[in-house]
Write a protein that holds these residues in place. Structure first.
Motif, short mmCIF file in Angstrom:
data_model
loop_
_atom_site.label_atom_id
_atom_site.label_comp_id
_atom_site.label_asym_id
_atom_site.label_seq_id
_atom_site.Cartn_x
_atom_site.Cartn_y
_atom_site.Cartn_z
N PHE A 58 0.84 -1.19 0.00
CA PHE A 58 0.00 0.00 0.00
C PHE A 58 0.89 1.25 0.00
N PRO A 59 1.41 1.64 -1.15
CA PRO A 59 2.26 2.84 -1.22
C PRO A 59 1.55 4.06 -0.68
N GLN A 60 2.31 4.95 -0.03
CA GLN A 60 1.76 6.16 0.54
C GLN A 60 2.75 7.31 0.35
N ASP A 61 2.23 8.52 0.51
CA ASP A 61 3.05 9.70 0.27
C ASP A 61 4.10 9.90 1.35
N THR A 62 3.76 9.58 2.61
CA THR A 62 4.69 9.78 3.72
C THR A 62 5.04 8.43 4.35
N PRO A 63 6.30 8.26 4.79
CA PRO A 63 6.69 6.99 5.41
C PRO A 63 5.97 6.77 6.74
N SER A 64 5.61 5.52 7.00
CA SER A 64 4.95 5.17 8.25
C SER A 64 5.99 5.02 9.36
N ARG A 65 5.72 5.64 10.53
CA ARG A 65 6.64 5.56 11.67
C ARG A 65 6.09 4.61 12.73
N LEU A 66 5.29 3.65 12.31
CA LEU A 66 4.59 2.77 13.23
C LEU A 66 5.50 2.13 14.26
N ILE A 67 6.67 1.65 13.84
CA ILE A 67 7.53 0.88 14.72
C ILE A 67 8.45 1.76 15.55
N ASP A 68 8.39 3.08 15.37
CA ASP A 68 9.20 4.01 16.15
C ASP A 68 8.47 4.41 17.43
N PHE A 69 9.20 4.97 18.38
CA PHE A 69 8.60 5.40 19.64
C PHE A 69 7.76 6.65 19.44
N PRO A 70 6.55 6.75 20.03
CA PRO A 70 5.99 5.86 21.05
C PRO A 70 5.12 4.72 20.53
N SER A 71 4.54 4.84 19.33
CA SER A 71 3.61 3.82 18.87
C SER A 71 4.28 2.46 18.72
N GLY A 72 5.58 2.42 18.49
CA GLY A 72 6.28 1.16 18.33
C GLY A 72 6.25 0.27 19.55
N MET A 73 6.06 0.87 20.75
CA MET A 73 6.01 0.07 21.97
C MET A 73 4.72 -0.72 22.08
N ILE A 74 3.73 -0.37 21.27
CA ILE A 74 2.49 -1.16 21.28
C ILE A 74 2.73 -2.54 20.66
N PRO A 75 3.20 -2.63 19.40
CA PRO A 75 3.46 -3.97 18.84
C PRO A 75 4.65 -4.68 19.47
N LEU A 76 5.64 -3.93 19.94
CA LEU A 76 6.84 -4.56 20.47
C LEU A 76 6.69 -5.04 21.92
N PHE A 77 5.81 -4.40 22.69
CA PHE A 77 5.73 -4.75 24.11
C PHE A 77 4.30 -4.95 24.62
N LEU A 78 3.40 -4.02 24.32
CA LEU A 78 2.05 -4.09 24.89
C LEU A 78 1.21 -5.19 24.24
N VAL A 79 1.39 -5.42 22.95
CA VAL A 79 0.68 -6.54 22.30
C VAL A 79 1.16 -7.89 22.86
N PRO A 80 2.48 -8.12 22.98
CA PRO A 80 2.91 -9.38 23.60
C PRO A 80 2.34 -9.58 25.00
N PHE A 81 2.19 -8.48 25.75
CA PHE A 81 1.62 -8.57 27.10
C PHE A 81 0.16 -8.99 27.04
N ALA A 82 -0.60 -8.41 26.10
CA ALA A 82 -2.01 -8.78 25.94
C ALA A 82 -2.15 -10.23 25.50
N ILE A 83 -1.28 -10.68 24.58
CA ILE A 83 -1.32 -12.08 24.14
C ILE A 83 -0.98 -13.00 25.30
N PHE A 84 -0.04 -12.60 26.13
CA PHE A 84 0.34 -13.37 27.32
C PHE A 84 -0.88 -13.58 28.22
N PHE A 85 -1.70 -12.54 28.38
CA PHE A 85 -2.88 -12.66 29.23
C PHE A 85 -3.97 -13.49 28.56
#
Length: 230
Positions: free
Chosen positions: A190-217
């Motif tokens: 899905f090409p876009q005009d601006t690069p996605s910063r999803l994996i950078d801080f702060p939003s990156g901590m959701i897939p990198l840490f908070l999602v694993p925590f939710a899956i753990f529960f």
């Protein structure tokens, strides 16, 4: 390269608060379930260490530096903690845990609204933010409905627990697909005009840490159900 972008202060506050909450939620789950508090403290400490590791991965933009292979870091972060839990389930679940506390953790899924905030600021791709953000909010609302519907029952019915887990995990699978296919990598569909910063801080901590925590529960919750099967 430093993986930080100029996010809205509300996004930073929400993510930081959720990160700080994680070890205390595990301790509280064990404490209010009448289980071994020492085990809760050990698990809480391990999650605090894991959070510190993932924070370094996020701030140093390790996934971005690895290109397409960087997406595997997210997948590993999702699977390893729950895999270890399954391997050591006899220790972690030696005493029953309250499904109300396990399901209530999913209320925090509403922090997925951060993706929508950062989408509006041009930091996260819309093709990811809409399904992931709304999916997380719906998962949190589903947990709320289940808790309210079962408030007068001795325990949460198994079907409700499974419904929360199935919907929650399906939302994560959807988010992983759209996250990979909207990333700045050869897998971008899905090409876009601006690069996605999803994996950078702060939003990156959701897939990198908070999602694993939710899956753990979710895993704790399903293992607890399995213990109570005839």
């Amino acid at each position: 390269m430093t993986g930080i972008y100029e996010a809205h202060p509300i996004s930073v506050f929400i993510v930081a608060l959720a990160m700080l909450m994680t070890p205390f939620w595990i301790v509280a789950t064990y404490a209010f379930s009448g289980a071994d508090l020492r085990k809760g403290a050990i698990l809480g400490g391990l999650w605090a260490l894991f959070g510190a590791l993932m924070l370094c991965v996020c701030l140093w933009d390790v996934p971005g530096g690895l290109g397409l292979a960087g997406n595997l870091i997210v997948l590993v972060a999702w699977l390893v903690p729950s895999g270890l839990l399954v391997a050591f389930r006899r220790w972690a679940l030696a005493e029953p845990l309250s499904q109300r506390w396990l399901v209530a953790l999913q209320l925090w899924r509403v922090i997925g609204g951060v993706f929508l905030i950062e989408m509006a600021r041009g930091n996260v791709a819309a093709v990811f933010a809409w399904p992931a953000g709304i999916g997380d909010i719906l998962a949190g609302l589903l947990a709320l409905v289940v808790l309210l519907a079962s408030r007068k029952m001795p325990s949460i019915p198994a079907g409700m627990v499974v419904a929360v887990a199935v919907f929650g995990i399906a939302d994560f699978v959807s988010a992983l697909f759209f996250g990979v296919t909207s990333s700045n990598s050869p897998a971008n569909l899905f090409p876009q005009d601006t690069p996605s910063r999803l994996i950078d801080f702060p939003s990156g901590m959701i897939p990198l840490f908070l999602v694993p925590f939710a899956i753990f529960f979710h895993t704790l919750s399903l293992l607890e159900l399995r213990r109570n099967r005839p």
